[in-house]
Structure formats: C-alpha cells, structure tokens
Design an enzyme around this catalytic site. Structure first.
Site, PDB file in Angstrom:
ATOM      1  N   ARG A 252       0.952  -1.633   0.138  1.00  0.00           N
ATOM      2  CA  ARG A 252      -0.290  -0.154   0.130  1.00  0.00           C
ATOM      3  C   ARG A 252       0.700   1.174   0.289  1.00  0.00           C
ATOM      4  NH1 ARG A 252      -3.291  -2.764  -1.911  1.00  0.00           N
ATOM      5  NH2 ARG A 252      -5.232  -3.540  -0.261  1.00  0.00           N
TER       6      ARG A 252
ATOM      7  N   GLU B 176      -4.836   6.800  -6.777  1.00  0.00           N
ATOM      8  CA  GLU B 176      -4.699   5.716  -7.611  1.00  0.00           C
ATOM      9  C   GLU B 176      -5.746   6.079  -8.317  1.00  0.00           C
ATOM     10  OE1 GLU B 176      -4.265   2.345  -6.698  1.00  0.00           O
ATOM     11  OE2 GLU B 176      -1.939   2.614  -5.793  1.00  0.00           O
TER      12      GLU B 176
ATOM     13  N   HIS C 241      -1.277  -1.576  -9.821  1.00  0.00           N
ATOM     14  CA  HIS C 241      -1.866  -1.898  -8.843  1.00  0.00           C
ATOM     15  C   HIS C 241      -2.211  -3.160  -9.948  1.00  0.00           C
ATOM     16  CE1 HIS C 241      -3.475  -1.335  -5.654  1.00  0.00           C
ATOM     17  NE2 HIS C 241      -3.054  -2.518  -4.997  1.00  0.00           N
TER      18      HIS C 241
END
Length: 340
Positions: free
Chosen positions: A257, A286, A306
């Site tokens: 993260r 994001e 991601h």
C-alpha cells in the site's frame, strides 16, 4: 439457501451453485458496484451475501433481515461494516492469502526489472535504439553474435545492472506475502533481513535469514521490499529519515500500500539519485496522475498500475475458499476465515 453473488469470479461457480440458489448480479456480471438501494432490493430475502467491492453498510445489513453470513473475496474486508454485522451476530468471512503468490511473484518481477533495467531496455528497442537496418544477408555475411563496445552510450553500459545473487533483501513485514517473497529470493541466493515486530527470532531462525531493527534493515539491505497493511503504526513508516539510511546503490520495492511510505520523500530520493532505483505497484493517488514524476521525469523507477493481485488463479482461489467456508458454516463447523 439463497445467495446474492456480486464478486469477481473465474466463471466456475458450480461449488456455490451446489450450495443454494445463486443470484448473480453487479460486478459478477461485469457491471459497476451496486448502490446501497440496489443491494437492499437484491439481497432482501437472501441468506448469504458474497461480494468483492460493494459497500455492505449498516443500512444494507439492517434491511436484509434474512442475512446469516457475509463473505468478502478480499484479503481485508474493508468494504464491510463488520461492527454492524457483529451486532446482528452475522459472521463476516474473507479470503486472506488468496493473492499471496501473485503478489510475491510480481514483487520478484519488480526486483529483477529494477536490478537489470529491463523496461528501460525494452523501451529503447521499441524506439529503434540499438538496432540496425534490415538487410538481406546470406551465408558467411550474416552476423550471428553482437559484441557491444564499452563506450558510455553502449547498451552494455547504459543498461548494466546488478545481480540478486549474494545480495541482501530487506523484507519489511513477514506475513503471508513477505514469507513467499523470501522463499523465492532465497532460491536466487539472496540473504534475508527481516523487520516485523510481530515475528519472533525463532520463526526466522535459519542460515541466511536474520531479524533486524528497521534502521538496520534500511542501512544494510541492497534491496528493500515492503509488505504491510495500512494502520496508524505503519502509515508513512518509510519516511525521509528512513530513506536517508539506505545505500546509494539500493533499490526500494512496494507492492503493498502506498500509504506506508512518504511518496514525496521517495520522489526526492530518486530525483537526487540518493538511492539507485525503485519499483512500485501502488501510488498515493490511484490511478496515478499522467504527469506524475514517475511517468514524466524519473527513469530510475519501474511502475505497474496496481496489478499485484491480477491473476486468474486469484479468482479461483477466493471462490474455492469462500465455497468451502460457506459449507463449514452450513455444517456448523469452525470457520477458518472469520474476520474478527
């Protein structure tokens, strides 16, 4: 047994279909997340709700009177109001470890790509650098081997990297993913330095693996990889002071993260070449901004959007885990994956 299923899946739902009447909606059909009102309408008479990303709020739980079990196909059911479910004595199950192998493998990919500058070399070739015009050659005239010179602009020098073998990998967070990363790294001949306050020395007691303080890990590691959940204790754990301890030849990898590190401090360290490079799958915002320095400026960082858990096997894993857990629930057996 009526089941509302709105989760990601691999198309093989026979185990769940054998359990009860399966109603497939929302994300499971390639549609957007369901609204609270839609969840209530669809789940009003359901006994079990299985989701990946839909927000299961207290209002949803309150207005689905038959609900007996909530399942979330994620490693952390952050979209479920667990307290509201517990207040109604409704267990919440989830799928820890479903994407551990996928994330560990992408982490190793980032290690290799960063160490050997593979994306940069690929991009150069796609831009037709270090290539030649095609000519028809035959027989003895065809060159079969390319030996680059050692001038500064030779690809042999431009993309010269480092080996993983005999290097120290610092692993911050030695849970399910961190341990898998360590196992693969050991096969490359790497030494491991572990920082995890919840892991004892006994658990890492083997040749080539040591438990260290965070400062010692930052100082001594050739590569550092982060595998942490976000909490008050981990947010911005890797900050400017910690980055300043790193070797100038070291690489930083994060597939967990973004909140566990200070992104601006990392950008400055990369910009000033105070560390050799980095590999990231997660970002403070994001999707990542199109003009982010990782994209527009820095050439010593490898980035992916991601996708650490984006494998077909992850979908199979979490579906099988949930189906088996629901069967245990029906059989009044102890639950393996109940979130508490």
């Amino acid at each position: 047994m009526k089941i509302l299923f709105t989760a990601e899946h691999d198309g093989h739902l026979h185990e769940l279909e054998a359990i009860g009447d399966l109603k497939i909606e929302g994300w499971a059909k390639g549609l957007p997340k369901l609204l609270e009102s839609e969840l209530i309408a669809l789940g009003h008479d359901c006994d079990i709700l299985i989701t990946s990303y839909d927000d299961i709020t207290a209002n949803v739980i309150e207005n689905c009177p038959n609900l007996k079990l909530i399942a979330c196909t994620r490693a952390n059911p952050v979209n479920i109001d667990v307290a509201a479910a517990q207040a109604k004595q409704i267990p919440v199950i989830y799928t820890p470890g479903r994407n551990s192998d996928a994330t560990a493998e992408l982490t190793i990919a980032h290690l290799l790509n960063s160490a050997r500058h593979i994306p940069q070399a690929y991009r150069a070739l796609k831009q037709k650098k270090f290539t030649q015009q095609h000519t028809q050659q035959s027989g003895a005239g065809k060159q079969k081997d390319c030996i680059w010179d050692v001038t500064a602009d030779s690809p042999y020098e431009v993309f010269k990297g480092v080996e993983l073998h005999n290097k120290r990998l610092g692993i911050i967070g030695y849970g399910s993913i961190g341990r898998r990363v360590g196992k693969i790294a050991r096969a490359f001949g790497m030494e491991l330095a572990i920082y995890d306050p919840y892991v004892s020395e006994i658990e890492v007691n083997e040749p080539g693996v040591i438990k260290v303080t965070l400062d010692e890990l930052m100082r001594s590691s050739d590569f550092i990889t982060i595998h942490l959940k976000v909490s008050p204790a981990t947010e911005n754990l890797i900050n400017a002071d910690k980055l300043a301890l790193m070797k100038p030849t070291a690489y930083l990898i994060n597939t967990s993260r973004a909140a566990v590190l200070d992104e601006q401090a990392v950008i400055e360290a990369l910009r000033e070449k105070r560390i050799a490079g980095a590999g990231f799958d997660v970002f403070a915002n994001e999707p990542i901004y199109a003009d982010h320095p990782y994209i527009s400026e820095l050439d010593n960082v490898v980035i992916t959007p991601h996708i650490a858990g984006a494998t077909r096997e992850v979908l199979t894993n979490h579906t099988q885990m949930i189906a088996a857990e629901i069967q245990r629930f029906i059989n009044h057996e102890p639950l393996l994956y109940q979130f508490k």
